[in-house]
Motif scaffolding. Structure first.
Motif, PDB file in Angstrom:
ATOM      1  N   GLY A 206       0.797  -1.223   0.000  1.00  0.00           N
ATOM      2  CA  GLY A 206       0.000   0.000   0.000  1.00  0.00           C
ATOM      3  C   GLY A 206       0.827   1.270   0.000  1.00  0.00           C
ATOM      4  O   GLY A 206       0.283   2.367  -0.133  1.00  0.00           O
ATOM      5  N   PHE A 207       2.158   1.135   0.157  1.00  0.00           N
ATOM      6  CA  PHE A 207       3.051   2.290   0.155  1.00  0.00           C
ATOM      7  C   PHE A 207       4.167   2.067  -0.867  1.00  0.00           C
ATOM      8  O   PHE A 207       4.478   0.935  -1.223  1.00  0.00           O
ATOM      9  CB  PHE A 207       3.653   2.525   1.539  1.00  0.00           C
ATOM     10  CG  PHE A 207       2.626   2.842   2.599  1.00  0.00           C
ATOM     11  CD1 PHE A 207       2.296   4.148   2.895  1.00  0.00           C
ATOM     12  CD2 PHE A 207       1.992   1.814   3.292  1.00  0.00           C
ATOM     13  CE1 PHE A 207       1.362   4.441   3.865  1.00  0.00           C
ATOM     14  CE2 PHE A 207       1.052   2.091   4.270  1.00  0.00           C
ATOM     15  CZ  PHE A 207       0.726   3.419   4.553  1.00  0.00           C
ATOM     16  N   GLU A 208       4.779   3.149  -1.320  1.00  0.00           N
ATOM     17  CA  GLU A 208       5.808   3.042  -2.343  1.00  0.00           C
ATOM     18  C   GLU A 208       7.215   3.278  -1.821  1.00  0.00           C
ATOM     19  O   GLU A 208       8.187   2.917  -2.490  1.00  0.00           O
ATOM     20  CB  GLU A 208       5.518   4.031  -3.487  1.00  0.00           C
ATOM     21  CG  GLU A 208       4.235   3.731  -4.252  1.00  0.00           C
ATOM     22  CD  GLU A 208       4.044   4.655  -5.443  1.00  0.00           C
ATOM     23  OE1 GLU A 208       4.907   5.547  -5.626  1.00  0.00           O
ATOM     24  OE2 GLU A 208       3.062   4.484  -6.186  1.00  0.00           O
ATOM     25  N   ASP A 209       7.364   3.918  -0.664  1.00  0.00           N
ATOM     26  CA  ASP A 209       8.702   4.248  -0.178  1.00  0.00           C
ATOM     27  C   ASP A 209       9.409   3.002   0.346  1.00  0.00           C
ATOM     28  O   ASP A 209       8.825   2.156   1.016  1.00  0.00           O
ATOM     29  CB  ASP A 209       8.632   5.313   0.923  1.00  0.00           C
ATOM     30  CG  ASP A 209       7.768   4.884   2.096  1.00  0.00           C
ATOM     31  OD1 ASP A 209       6.647   4.394   1.855  1.00  0.00           O
ATOM     32  OD2 ASP A 209       8.224   5.032   3.244  1.00  0.00           O
ATOM     33  N   LEU A 210      10.696   2.904   0.011  1.00  0.00           N
ATOM     34  CA  LEU A 210      11.505   1.761   0.424  1.00  0.00           C
ATOM     35  C   LEU A 210      11.989   1.980   1.853  1.00  0.00           C
ATOM     36  O   LEU A 210      12.455   3.061   2.210  1.00  0.00           O
ATOM     37  CB  LEU A 210      12.698   1.606  -0.517  1.00  0.00           C
ATOM     38  CG  LEU A 210      13.387   0.248  -0.558  1.00  0.00           C
ATOM     39  CD1 LEU A 210      12.438  -0.794  -1.119  1.00  0.00           C
ATOM     40  CD2 LEU A 210      14.635   0.328  -1.416  1.00  0.00           C
ATOM     41  N   ARG A 211      11.883   0.939   2.674  1.00  0.00           N
ATOM     42  CA  ARG A 211      12.282   1.044   4.071  1.00  0.00           C
ATOM     43  C   ARG A 211      13.237  -0.088   4.442  1.00  0.00           C
ATOM     44  O   ARG A 211      13.353  -1.083   3.737  1.00  0.00           O
ATOM     45  CB  ARG A 211      11.049   0.997   4.985  1.00  0.00           C
ATOM     46  CG  ARG A 211      10.001   2.052   4.657  1.00  0.00           C
ATOM     47  CD  ARG A 211       8.822   1.978   5.619  1.00  0.00           C
ATOM     48  NE  ARG A 211       7.670   2.740   5.136  1.00  0.00           N
ATOM     49  CZ  ARG A 211       6.508   2.813   5.770  1.00  0.00           C
ATOM     50  NH1 ARG A 211       6.345   2.174   6.916  1.00  0.00           N
ATOM     51  NH2 ARG A 211       5.503   3.521   5.263  1.00  0.00           N
ATOM     52  N   GLN A 212      13.897   0.107   5.574  1.00  0.00           N
ATOM     53  CA  GLN A 212      14.837  -0.895   6.086  1.00  0.00           C
ATOM     54  C   GLN A 212      14.227  -1.580   7.301  1.00  0.00           C
ATOM     55  O   GLN A 212      13.827  -0.920   8.254  1.00  0.00           O
ATOM     56  CB  GLN A 212      16.154  -0.221   6.480  1.00  0.00           C
ATOM     57  CG  GLN A 212      16.837   0.507   5.330  1.00  0.00           C
ATOM     58  CD  GLN A 212      17.972   1.394   5.812  1.00  0.00           C
ATOM     59  OE1 GLN A 212      18.406   1.305   6.952  1.00  0.00           O
ATOM     60  NE2 GLN A 212      18.456   2.252   4.926  1.00  0.00           N
ATOM     61  N   PHE A 213      14.193  -2.915   7.266  1.00  0.00           N
ATOM     62  CA  PHE A 213      13.632  -3.695   8.362  1.00  0.00           C
ATOM     63  C   PHE A 213      14.715  -4.616   8.918  1.00  0.00           C
ATOM     64  O   PHE A 213      15.225  -5.482   8.194  1.00  0.00           O
ATOM     65  CB  PHE A 213      12.426  -4.512   7.893  1.00  0.00           C
ATOM     66  CG  PHE A 213      11.284  -3.674   7.389  1.00  0.00           C
ATOM     67  CD1 PHE A 213      10.294  -3.231   8.258  1.00  0.00           C
ATOM     68  CD2 PHE A 213      11.201  -3.313   6.048  1.00  0.00           C
ATOM     69  CE1 PHE A 213       9.242  -2.452   7.804  1.00  0.00           C
ATOM     70  CE2 PHE A 213      10.149  -2.534   5.578  1.00  0.00           C
ATOM     71  CZ  PHE A 213       9.170  -2.094   6.466  1.00  0.00           C
ATOM     72  N   ALA A 214      15.085  -4.397  10.184  1.00  0.00           N
ATOM     73  CA  ALA A 214      16.089  -5.249  10.821  1.00  0.00           C
ATOM     74  C   ALA A 214      15.539  -6.669  10.931  1.00  0.00           C
ATOM     75  O   ALA A 214      14.467  -6.883  11.495  1.00  0.00           O
ATOM     76  CB  ALA A 214      16.436  -4.704  12.197  1.00  0.00           C
ATOM     77  N   LEU A 215      16.257  -7.636  10.384  1.00  0.00           N
ATOM     78  CA  LEU A 215      15.744  -9.006  10.357  1.00  0.00           C
ATOM     79  C   LEU A 215      15.548  -9.580  11.756  1.00  0.00           C
ATOM     80  O   LEU A 215      14.640 -10.387  11.978  1.00  0.00           O
ATOM     81  CB  LEU A 215      16.687  -9.902   9.553  1.00  0.00           C
ATOM     82  CG  LEU A 215      16.696  -9.714   8.033  1.00  0.00           C
ATOM     83  CD1 LEU A 215      17.550 -10.788   7.380  1.00  0.00           C
ATOM     84  CD2 LEU A 215      15.295  -9.748   7.459  1.00  0.00           C
ATOM     85  N   HIS A 216      16.360  -9.158  12.717  1.00  0.00           N
ATOM     86  CA  HIS A 216      16.211  -9.718  14.062  1.00  0.00           C
ATOM     87  C   HIS A 216      14.974  -9.181  14.765  1.00  0.00           C
ATOM     88  O   HIS A 216      14.587  -9.704  15.808  1.00  0.00           O
ATOM     89  CB  HIS A 216      17.470  -9.439  14.907  1.00  0.00           C
ATOM     90  CG  HIS A 216      17.765  -7.986  15.103  1.00  0.00           C
ATOM     91  ND1 HIS A 216      18.480  -7.242  14.189  1.00  0.00           N
ATOM     92  CD2 HIS A 216      17.435  -7.127  16.104  1.00  0.00           C
ATOM     93  CE1 HIS A 216      18.597  -6.000  14.629  1.00  0.00           C
ATOM     94  NE2 HIS A 216      17.964  -5.899  15.782  1.00  0.00           N
ATOM     95  N   ARG A 217      14.329  -8.149  14.200  1.00  0.00           N
ATOM     96  CA  ARG A 217      13.093  -7.646  14.801  1.00  0.00           C
ATOM     97  C   ARG A 217      11.856  -8.161  14.062  1.00  0.00           C
ATOM     98  O   ARG A 217      10.739  -7.772  14.387  1.00  0.00           O
ATOM     99  CB  ARG A 217      13.105  -6.112  14.840  1.00  0.00           C
ATOM    100  CG  ARG A 217      14.110  -5.574  15.852  1.00  0.00           C
ATOM    101  CD  ARG A 217      13.758  -4.173  16.328  1.00  0.00           C
ATOM    102  NE  ARG A 217      13.896  -3.183  15.292  1.00  0.00           N
ATOM    103  CZ  ARG A 217      15.022  -2.533  15.007  1.00  0.00           C
ATOM    104  NH1 ARG A 217      16.115  -2.789  15.705  1.00  0.00           N
ATOM    105  NH2 ARG A 217      15.070  -1.637  14.052  1.00  0.00           N
ATOM    106  N   ILE A 218      12.063  -8.998  13.054  1.00  0.00           N
ATOM    107  CA  ILE A 218      10.945  -9.705  12.426  1.00  0.00           C
ATOM    108  C   ILE A 218      10.701 -10.961  13.257  1.00  0.00           C
ATOM    109  O   ILE A 218      11.487 -11.896  13.249  1.00  0.00           O
ATOM    110  CB  ILE A 218      11.253 -10.077  10.964  1.00  0.00           C
ATOM    111  CG1 ILE A 218      11.428  -8.808  10.119  1.00  0.00           C
ATOM    112  CG2 ILE A 218      10.130 -10.930  10.386  1.00  0.00           C
ATOM    113  CD1 ILE A 218      11.758  -9.076   8.659  1.00  0.00           C
TER     114      ILE A 218
END
Length: 344
Positions: A206-218
């Motif tokens: 639903g959004f277009e901006d690229l973000r960074q997701f720390a894998l250890h917080r998934i």
């Protein structure tokens, strides 16, 4: 004879496609990958190859908890085709030493069988000079290395497979800002390992901006029913060079001018701060004048702060003022006005 040869090569190709546990690959994906390599086989025949022929000779397991079934090799299965040579074994041992300080254990663990093979080979060659290198050569990162963040093994498998197979994933993500888990649907575009953490580059559904997701917080990840959405304009090298991981403060480079102590001058002459850099000795002084074109980012500022009193920044003025303010705050933190560590 031709049919027998084709079958042999199909078996060899099939064995190469099956990952070690906890990795798994489904029957339809295997069928598709075989077709890409010129081996066309129906699903029933493929399942017969796996369950009745190859599984009797190799430690192949089947996850039949849901359809389509998924196949994998036993975690400890080791294959010696082709045989490992001594220089390659040494390279693997040194690579393990370096990677285990940078990547999550679960990522390094994916190569554990290869690392074990390498160590066993070198340990069995006491008279070989190369084998001794592994006991007297080490690779260490520059600066203080933090212990890599713990990463769930199943999360890593799901995220990596989603990226390679272009699938969206549903996750529960622990927000560092709120301290709460949030359900999100992510469209993976890339993975970057930086220092002691690994990040998934993705945009939220639903959004277009690229973000960074720390894998250890998934905290939980599954494949989503939503179709994966591509970012045709995404280039991972351009993304990194744009300062996405360097905390860019401005879009343009700046000219850094500073007076630097002799040890810093030696360091930067051997390992330059920039491709555009000059260092000149100051007259009647043991200090040097540094001029370098550098990114306007916090990473460079933090490096300068780490040099402490060995660097005196002259320009840009904004950096100079930031460093002065930081130094004043550090000094204030050490003002012991009330004897807060009083042992009475």
């Amino acid at each position: 004879m031709s049919d027998a040869r084709d079958t042999l090569f199909r078996y060899l190709t099939l064995l190469q496609l099956i990952p070690r546990y906890p990795g798994r690959i489904s029957t339809p994906v295997l069928k598709e990958k075989l077709a890409e390599r010129g081996f066309h086989i129906d699903t029933r025949s493929l399942q017969r190859d796996l369950s009745q022929k190859l599984s009797t000779q190799f430690p192949i397991g089947c996850d039949d908890s849901r359809k389509p079934y998924r196949w994998y090799f036993d975690r400890d299965f080791q294959c010696h085709l082709p045989a490992l040579d001594v220089p390659s074994a040494l390279t693997l041992v040194l690579a393990e030493e370096y990677l285990k300080g940078l990547l999550p254990p679960v990522v390094v663990g994916q190569l554990s069988a290869h690392f074990n093979d390498a160590r066993q080979l070198l340990d069995g060659l006491a008279s070989n000079g190369l084998s001794k290198w592994a006991r007297c050569v080490r690779a260490i990162p520059n600066g203080k290395a933090l212990i890599p963040a713990e990463l769930n093994e199943e999360t890593w498998q799901t995220v990596a497979q989603a990226l390679l197979e272009q699938k969206a994933i549903d996750v529960n993500y622990l927000s560092r800002t709120s301290g709460k888990k949030r359900p999100l649907t992510l469209h993976p575009q890339g993975i970057v390992s930086r220092h002691s953490a690994t990040y998934l580059l993705a945009h939220v559904d639903g959004f277009e901006d690229l973000r960074q997701f720390a894998l250890h917080r998934i905290k939980h990840a599954t494949f989503s029913q939503r179709a994966w959405q591509a970012r045709d304009d995404f280039d991972i090298d351009h993304y990194i060079q744009s300062g996405a991981f360097g905390y860019l403060q401005g879009p343009d480079d700046v000219i850094l001018e500073a007076e630097i102590a002799r040890p810093v001058a030696w360091l930067l002459q051997e390992t330059p701060l920039s491709d555009q850099q000059t260092i000149e000795a100051l007259p009647n002084s043991e200090w040097y004048h540094l001029t370098a074109r550098v990114p306007d980012d916090q990473q460079t500022l933090w490096w300068i702060m780490g040099m402490s009193a060995n660097v005196k920044v002259l320009a840009p003025i904004s950096w100079r003022e930031t460093l002065k303010s930081n130094a004043a705050q550090v000094l204030a933190n050490y003002q012991d006005t009330q004897g807060t560590c009083d042992t009475h």
